[in-house]
Design an enzyme around this catalytic site. Structure first.
Site, PDB file in Angstrom:
ATOM      1  N   LEU A 156      18.476  48.406  24.563  1.00 18.27           N
ATOM      2  CA  LEU A 156      18.333  46.967  24.027  1.00 18.27           C
ATOM      3  C   LEU A 156      19.797  46.082  24.160  1.00 18.27           C
ATOM      4  CD1 LEU A 156      16.814  44.815  23.078  1.00 18.27           C
ATOM      5  CD2 LEU A 156      16.880  45.419  20.639  1.00 18.27           C
ATOM      6  N   HIS A 157      19.714  45.315  24.851  1.00 23.20           N
ATOM      7  CA  HIS A 157      20.812  44.435  24.991  1.00 23.20           C
ATOM      8  C   HIS A 157      20.602  43.029  25.630  1.00 23.20           C
ATOM      9  CE1 HIS A 157      20.206  45.703  29.241  1.00 23.20           C
ATOM     10  NE2 HIS A 157      20.729  44.844  29.591  1.00 23.20           N
ATOM     11  N   LEU A 158      21.519  41.957  25.409  1.00 24.53           N
ATOM     12  CA  LEU A 158      21.351  40.678  25.904  1.00 24.53           C
ATOM     13  C   LEU A 158      22.966  40.463  26.572  1.00 24.53           C
ATOM     14  CD1 LEU A 158      19.897  40.648  22.990  1.00 24.53           C
ATOM     15  CD2 LEU A 158      19.122  38.369  24.080  1.00 24.53           C
TER      16      LEU A 158
END
Length: 375
Positions: A202-204
């Site tokens: 999970l990353h932005l």
């Protein structure tokens, strides 16, 4: 003072951010007014991020250096005023994408993930001070193949090993990050699996782009008329009016961040239930509706979500650019000089439109979104 070392949840070696500095913030650090092009130079958060990022660029922590004068940039002729940037090393030097096979592919700890990066790539940990809703610590790390200056990855709850599915916590962190900045050039975004995400952890993405984008003031219309526009739980959803369209727009002035995060999370969950991939782009922007009389003003945050059919496997060769979060927003990192010089608005719109849902399928999706908003 260095933070005490922490181990990963399974008792393994220390995580790369264990001794990274902490950037603490509170409600009073969120900037809800006065952000405009040509305004203040930046906030405490902007200064900390830029300084740490520049230090790592000077230390050679990236796969390539960005030109000191900035990447070559040109506005494409036409009403959309797309911004093309020549960045060939982004295509040749970046880490090969993982083999993604499913929208809900589980996190696989044996494959590359952000717990395996060297400590020098960690910028700092993000910690919200007590007195607000409890939040796990988030982490900012550099993107070693940067799109622009300040390009980092926001890792919400990084130690948990979550797959690339947008959580409510992740949406809240992204919104808060934008409101911590006084620079309208800070952009954030999320690529789902099947929509150009290359790492299933999970990353932005977050980066500074010192030029405006049409998306910041693009006209829109409400999906539902009041009072049913957002019900009691969700924010109203608007539809982009200009090509390529087929995007869902939310707007918040910062007074309803929890509701905005809940709405984004609910929309992404709905798309997953419909087996649709998606890209999300967040930026400072104008309230929805017709373009404002004072387009320089960026009072709140626009979040635009584009549903699309999932695509897996290698990316097709010979394309001038990928289609992911920044391209859909009008920022086009281009791979080679010939395409950079010859690219036209019509060609861009064709490429973007080919990745979005056909109008009939998008209209069917809007029926589901409308029903959700009425809950």
């Amino acid at each position: 003072m260095a933070a005490p070392r922490e181990e990963d949840p399974d008792g393994g070696p220390a995580l790369p951010w264990a001794q990274a500095p902490v950037f603490s913030y509170s409600e009073r650090d969120l900037i809800r007014s006065g952000v405009r092009w040509g305004g203040a130079a930046g906030s405490r958060f902007d200064a900390a991020l830029r300084s740490a990022w520049d230090q790592r660029m000077s230390a050679g922590c990236f796969r390539y250096r960005l030109p000191s004068a900035g990447l070559p940039s040109r506005r494409l002729p036409g009403p959309r005023r797309f911004l093309a940037q020549l960045n060939p090393q982004r295509a040749t030097e970046r880490r090969p994408p993982q083999d993604i096979r499913s929208l809900r592919q589980p996190f696989e700890p044996e494959r590359f993930n952000f717990t395996r990066i060297p400590a020098r790539e960690v910028v700092f940990r993000l910690r919200r001070e007590a007195g607000a809703e409890a939040q796990a610590e988030a982490v900012l790390v550099i993107n070693v193949s940067p799109l622009e200056r300040g390009h980092v990855l926001l890792l919400p709850e990084a130690a948990r090993g979550l797959p690339q599915l947008l959580t409510r916590e992740a949406a809240m962190r992204a919104l808060e990050l934008l409101f911590l900045s006084a620079d309208p050039g800070l952009r954030l975004g999320f690529n789902s699996l099947g929509a150009a995400a290359s790492v299933n952890h999970l990353h932005l993405h977050a980066y500074y782009l010192g030029q405006s984008l049409g998306l910041e003031s693009a006209p829109s219309r409400p999906l539902l008329a009041p009072p049913a526009a957002g019900g009691r739980r969700f924010l109203p959803v608007h539809l982009l009016s200009e090509p390529p369209g087929r995007g869902l727009l939310l707007y918040t002035d910062g007074g309803d961040l929890a509701r905005a995060a809940l709405t984004l999370h609910a929309l992404c969950a709905l798309l997953l239930r419909r087996s649709l991939a998606h890209n999300l782009f967040l930026c400072r922007g104008c309230p929805p509706g017709l373009p404002p009389a004072r387009p320089a003003c960026r009072l709140g945050v626009r979040a635009v979500l584009w549903p699309r059919a999932a695509r897996f496997g290698p990316k097709p060769l010979g394309q001038p650019f990928a289609v992911a979060l920044c391209e859909l927003a009008g920022h086009l990192p281009v791979y080679n000089p010939q395409d950079y010089r010859s690219l036209t608005e019509a060609r861009v719109l064709d490429a973007l439109g080919s990745h979005l849902l056909p109008e009939e399928q998008f209209s069917q999706l809007l029926e589901d979104v409308s029903q959700m908003l009425k809950e």
